[in-house]
Scaffold this motif. Structure first.
Motif, PDB file in Angstrom:
ATOM      1  N   GLN A   1      50.181  38.510  30.919  1.00 22.91           N
ATOM      2  CA  GLN A   1      51.136  39.704  31.736  1.00 22.91           C
ATOM      3  C   GLN A   1      50.187  40.437  32.983  1.00 22.91           C
ATOM      4  O   GLN A   1      50.881  40.497  33.707  1.00 22.91           O
ATOM      5  N   GLY A   2      49.066  40.500  32.476  1.00 28.22           N
ATOM      6  CA  GLY A   2      48.167  40.791  33.578  1.00 28.22           C
ATOM      7  C   GLY A   2      47.967  39.978  34.912  1.00 28.22           C
ATOM      8  O   GLY A   2      47.808  40.581  36.059  1.00 28.22           O
ATOM      9  N   LEU A   3      47.839  38.794  34.766  1.00 27.28           N
ATOM     10  CA  LEU A   3      48.146  37.918  35.709  1.00 27.28           C
ATOM     11  C   LEU A   3      49.124  37.794  36.331  1.00 27.28           C
ATOM     12  O   LEU A   3      49.264  38.030  37.646  1.00 27.28           O
ATOM     13  N   ALA A   4      50.409  37.879  35.572  1.00 24.35           N
ATOM     14  CA  ALA A   4      51.614  38.219  36.551  1.00 24.35           C
ATOM     15  C   ALA A   4      51.582  39.409  37.256  1.00 24.35           C
ATOM     16  O   ALA A   4      52.100  39.577  38.523  1.00 24.35           O
ATOM     17  N   ALA A   5      51.134  40.526  36.752  1.00 23.65           N
ATOM     18  CA  ALA A   5      51.139  41.951  37.426  1.00 23.65           C
ATOM     19  C   ALA A   5      50.223  41.784  38.563  1.00 23.65           C
ATOM     20  O   ALA A   5      50.445  42.211  39.943  1.00 23.65           O
ATOM     21  N   ALA A   6      49.113  40.970  38.624  1.00 24.61           N
ATOM     22  CA  ALA A   6      47.989  40.851  39.695  1.00 24.61           C
ATOM     23  C   ALA A   6      48.999  39.916  41.005  1.00 24.61           C
ATOM     24  O   ALA A   6      48.663  40.432  42.051  1.00 24.61           O
ATOM     25  N   LEU A   7      49.573  38.957  40.540  1.00 27.22           N
ATOM     26  CA  LEU A   7      50.250  38.025  41.348  1.00 27.22           C
ATOM     27  C   LEU A   7      51.380  38.863  42.101  1.00 27.22           C
ATOM     28  O   LEU A   7      51.911  38.411  42.961  1.00 27.22           O
ATOM     29  N   ALA A   8      51.912  39.801  41.453  1.00 27.53           N
ATOM     30  CA  ALA A   8      53.159  40.469  42.041  1.00 27.53           C
ATOM     31  C   ALA A   8      52.835  41.653  42.510  1.00 27.53           C
ATOM     32  O   ALA A   8      53.393  42.604  43.093  1.00 27.53           O
ATOM     33  N   GLY A   9      51.553  41.930  42.887  1.00 29.20           N
ATOM     34  CA  GLY A   9      50.986  43.049  43.742  1.00 29.20           C
ATOM     35  C   GLY A   9      50.532  44.164  42.921  1.00 29.20           C
ATOM     36  O   GLY A   9      50.251  45.423  43.258  1.00 29.20           O
ATOM     37  N   GLY A  10      50.329  44.183  41.496  1.00 26.80           N
ATOM     38  CA  GLY A  10      50.057  45.229  40.719  1.00 26.80           C
ATOM     39  C   GLY A  10      48.447  45.429  40.552  1.00 26.80           C
ATOM     40  O   GLY A  10      47.615  44.817  41.345  1.00 26.80           O
ATOM     41  N   GLU A  11      48.086  45.928  39.439  1.00 27.34           N
ATOM     42  CA  GLU A  11      46.463  46.110  39.151  1.00 27.34           C
ATOM     43  C   GLU A  11      45.847  44.606  39.473  1.00 27.34           C
ATOM     44  O   GLU A  11      46.327  43.497  38.648  1.00 27.34           O
ATOM     45  N   LYS A  12      44.739  44.430  40.288  1.00 29.38           N
ATOM     46  CA  LYS A  12      44.241  43.511  40.623  1.00 29.38           C
ATOM     47  C   LYS A  12      43.498  42.696  39.386  1.00 29.38           C
ATOM     48  O   LYS A  12      43.616  41.351  39.216  1.00 29.38           O
TER      49      LYS A  12
ATOM     50  N   MET B   1      42.960  48.221  24.591  1.00 31.22           N
ATOM     51  CA  MET B   1      42.022  47.595  25.059  1.00 31.22           C
ATOM     52  C   MET B   1      41.625  48.141  26.695  1.00 31.22           C
ATOM     53  O   MET B   1      40.438  48.442  26.882  1.00 31.22           O
ATOM     54  N   ARG B   2      42.765  48.779  27.172  1.00 31.65           N
ATOM     55  CA  ARG B   2      42.589  49.007  28.562  1.00 31.65           C
ATOM     56  C   ARG B   2      41.844  50.426  28.504  1.00 31.65           C
ATOM     57  O   ARG B   2      41.277  50.723  29.417  1.00 31.65           O
ATOM     58  N   HIS B   3      42.001  51.117  27.460  1.00 38.97           N
ATOM     59  CA  HIS B   3      41.318  52.403  27.443  1.00 38.97           C
ATOM     60  C   HIS B   3      40.104  52.408  26.866  1.00 38.97           C
ATOM     61  O   HIS B   3      39.402  53.624  26.640  1.00 38.97           O
ATOM     62  N   HIS B   4      39.512  51.527  26.547  1.00 43.43           N
ATOM     63  CA  HIS B   4      37.916  51.492  26.237  1.00 43.43           C
ATOM     64  C   HIS B   4      36.949  51.240  27.473  1.00 43.43           C
ATOM     65  O   HIS B   4      37.217  50.489  28.243  1.00 43.43           O
ATOM     66  N   PRO B   5      35.972  51.985  27.302  1.00 40.90           N
ATOM     67  CA  PRO B   5      34.898  51.868  28.330  1.00 40.90           C
ATOM     68  C   PRO B   5      34.087  50.615  28.322  1.00 40.90           C
ATOM     69  O   PRO B   5      34.298  49.597  27.257  1.00 40.90           O
ATOM     70  N   ARG B   6      33.615  50.008  29.402  1.00 36.54           N
ATOM     71  CA  ARG B   6      33.042  48.706  29.732  1.00 36.54           C
ATOM     72  C   ARG B   6      31.975  48.541  28.398  1.00 36.54           C
ATOM     73  O   ARG B   6      32.038  47.268  28.190  1.00 36.54           O
TER      74      ARG B   6
END
Length: 214
Positions: free
Chosen positions: A150-161, A1-6
């Motif tokens: 997982q995405g929320l965890a990455a954002a909280l850890a300083g990754g992709e917002k 899903m991350r590789h699909h355009p908007r």
């Protein structure tokens, strides 16, 4: 899903809303069985058998079989058509949903209507396919919620917002569709499926625009 355009994410969200609507209509109509959530039906089948309900067991696995048949037929259709593969699958979904509601309204082969709804939902999952595998699941959200977390965890850890946002929108779209389906069934009965047909028709217009600009 991350590789699909908007624009494809927007299309996926619209189709997820259609899936939520159809599943809510089917769930209420069948008294607690699903036409798109096959994990739920598999669990329900075991519970029904344990309670001595052969009818419930057969109904649950019949819906699973119809869903699988929809995936199979849509996948074969994608292999057969040389181009406009998504449009071909969306056309199949629309045709089956139209037949289901027309048959119900005409009182013809009414017991086949829920399996046809499940067939259409199985087929819808093949709209987004890459390398022979589904790249965006449209009718089931467990994996989507895992990726959202997982995405929320990455954002909280300083990754992709904002990496989690696409997964949230897909889940929210299905949830919104289920609300529309619930209210629609109470107002219109199975004729609420016409709203789903309109949604698929709109998705076909969007896909036409996407194909025209590629």
């Amino acid at each position: 899903m991350r590789h699909h355009p908007r624009r494809e994410i927007a299309l996926a969200c619209g189709l997820a809303a259609v899936a939520g609507l159809v599943d809510a209509v089917g769930f209420i109509h069948l008294g607690g069985f699903f036409v798109s959530f096959m994990s739920g039906n598999s669990t329900r089948a075991g519970a029904q058998l344990a309670q001595g309900s052969v009818h419930g067991f057969v109904l649950a696995f019949g819906l699973v079989a119809a869903f699988l048949a929809g995936v199979l037929c849509a996948s074969l259709l994608r292999r057969r058509v040389p181009r406009l593969k998504r449009m071909a699958v969306l056309s199949l979904v629309a045709i089956v949903l139209v037949l289901a509601v027309v048959m119900f309204d005409a009182g013809l082969w009414v017991p086949l209507v829920p399996p046809m709804m499940a067939f259409a939902m199985g087929a819808e999952n093949v709209v987004f396919e890459r390398g022979g595998e589904v790249s965006i699941g449209l009718t089931y959200m467990t994996g989507t919620l895992v990726k959202l977390g997982q995405g929320l965890a990455a954002a909280l850890a300083g990754g992709e917002k904002w990496g989690w946002l696409r997964y949230f929108l897909l889940w929210a779209a299905l949830s919104a569709g289920s609300v529309m389906g619930g209210f629609g069934y109470h107002l219109l009965g199975l004729d609420a499926l016409w709203v789903a047909v309109a949604g698929v028709g709109l998705a076909m217009l969007v896909q036409h625009r996407i194909a025209a600009t590629d």
